[in-house]
Scaffold this motif. Structure first.
Motif, mmCIF file in Angstrom:
data_model
loop_
_atom_site.group_PDB
_atom_site.id
_atom_site.type_symbol
_atom_site.label_atom_id
_atom_site.label_comp_id
_atom_site.label_asym_id
_atom_site.label_seq_id
_atom_site.Cartn_x
_atom_site.Cartn_y
_atom_site.Cartn_z
ATOM 1 N N HIS A 1 0.846 -1.146 -0.097
ATOM 2 C CA HIS A 1 -0.111 0.156 0.038
ATOM 3 C C HIS A 1 0.909 1.313 -0.030
ATOM 4 O O HIS A 1 1.898 1.302 0.623
ATOM 5 C CB HIS A 1 -0.850 -0.041 1.195
ATOM 6 C CG HIS A 1 -1.963 0.872 1.395
ATOM 7 N ND1 HIS A 1 -1.671 1.987 1.236
ATOM 8 C CD2 HIS A 1 -3.301 0.573 1.416
ATOM 9 C CE1 HIS A 1 -3.028 2.873 1.234
ATOM 10 N NE2 HIS A 1 -4.013 1.986 1.394
ATOM 11 N N ARG B 1 0.620 3.780 1.254
ATOM 12 C CA ARG B 1 0.867 4.511 2.945
ATOM 13 C C ARG B 1 2.035 4.158 3.559
ATOM 14 O O ARG B 1 2.563 4.505 4.520
ATOM 15 C CB ARG B 1 -0.435 4.294 3.653
ATOM 16 C CG ARG B 1 -0.729 3.264 4.078
ATOM 17 C CD ARG B 1 -1.846 3.253 5.158
ATOM 18 N NE ARG B 1 -2.067 1.896 5.805
ATOM 19 C CZ ARG B 1 -3.022 1.024 5.530
ATOM 20 N NH1 ARG B 1 -4.105 1.860 4.772
ATOM 21 N NH2 ARG B 1 -2.982 0.013 6.024
ATOM 22 N N TYR C 1 4.654 0.297 -5.084
ATOM 23 C CA TYR C 1 3.769 0.802 -4.087
ATOM 24 C C TYR C 1 2.130 1.148 -5.065
ATOM 25 O O TYR C 1 2.543 1.486 -5.992
ATOM 26 C CB TYR C 1 3.993 2.071 -3.347
ATOM 27 C CG TYR C 1 5.390 1.701 -2.541
ATOM 28 C CD1 TYR C 1 5.329 1.126 -1.327
ATOM 29 C CD2 TYR C 1 6.704 1.987 -3.005
ATOM 30 C CE1 TYR C 1 6.419 1.086 -0.505
ATOM 31 C CE2 TYR C 1 7.743 1.701 -2.358
ATOM 32 C CZ TYR C 1 7.708 1.036 -1.038
ATOM 33 O OH TYR C 1 8.966 1.118 -0.365
ATOM 34 N N VAL D 1 -1.568 2.579 -5.099
ATOM 35 C CA VAL D 1 -2.825 3.428 -4.443
ATOM 36 C C VAL D 1 -4.055 2.373 -4.524
ATOM 37 O O VAL D 1 -4.315 1.836 -5.606
ATOM 38 C CB VAL D 1 -3.100 4.675 -5.227
ATOM 39 C CG1 VAL D 1 -4.302 5.527 -4.842
ATOM 40 C CG2 VAL D 1 -1.660 5.475 -5.264
ATOM 41 N N ASP E 1 -9.697 0.429 5.988
ATOM 42 C CA ASP E 1 -7.952 1.290 6.076
ATOM 43 C C ASP E 1 -7.273 0.383 7.116
ATOM 44 O O ASP E 1 -6.109 0.418 7.148
ATOM 45 C CB ASP E 1 -8.213 2.611 6.468
ATOM 46 C CG ASP E 1 -8.745 3.155 5.257
ATOM 47 O OD1 ASP E 1 -8.619 3.095 4.341
ATOM 48 O OD2 ASP E 1 -9.444 4.361 5.773
ATOM 49 N N ASP E 2 -7.874 -0.593 7.892
ATOM 50 C CA ASP E 2 -7.141 -1.201 8.932
ATOM 51 C C ASP E 2 -7.440 -2.643 9.127
ATOM 52 O O ASP E 2 -7.230 -3.233 10.076
ATOM 53 C CB ASP E 2 -7.005 -0.555 10.109
ATOM 54 C CG ASP E 2 -8.358 -0.534 10.741
ATOM 55 O OD1 ASP E 2 -9.442 -0.751 10.269
ATOM 56 O OD2 ASP E 2 -8.499 0.320 11.828
#
Length: 113
Positions: free
Chosen positions: A33, A35, A45, A47, A96-97
């Motif tokens: 990712h 981030r 990486y 997006v 997101d997590d």
């Protein structure tokens, strides 16, 4: 300093590598990712592309094969951030997590606002 001298300091490691939990960190040997840029070293990486799980739901798997270990049963409409599409499988992260894993591409649809 001669031309053949090896620089020290800025190129040294600062400690042991941290073992990342593959079930929760969106990183593989070839991709991570965006981030995580600056935190993990990989060739690429990505997006994320936001998608939603189809109305009937889907099983998030640990590998891109139908008999892989089940990570989580996802309800229809669940946000899935796609990081890679290959061979009919989408690899990414729930929200997101959440868990990281694979879904069949047909288990995903465009996310409605």
């Amino acid at each position: 300093m001669t031309a053949s001298a090896i620089p020290t300091g800025q190129l040294s490691l600062s400690g042991p590598s941290v073992k990342l939990d593959a079930a929760h960190w969106p990183v593989r040997g070839d991709l991570a990712h965006v981030r995580l840029a600056g935190k993990v070293f990989v060739p690429h990486y990505a997006v994320p592309m936001e998608r939603a799980v189809v109305a009937g739901g889907a099983n998030l798997l640990a590998a891109n094969k139908p008999d892989a270990e089940l990570r989580e049963a996802l309800a229809g409409g669940t946000l899935f951030n796609v990081l890679d599409l290959t061979g009919g499988w989408a690899w990414g992260q729930v929200g997101d997590d959440g868990f990281v894993g694979y879904l069949p591409v047909e288990a995903l649809e465009e996310r409605r606002s």
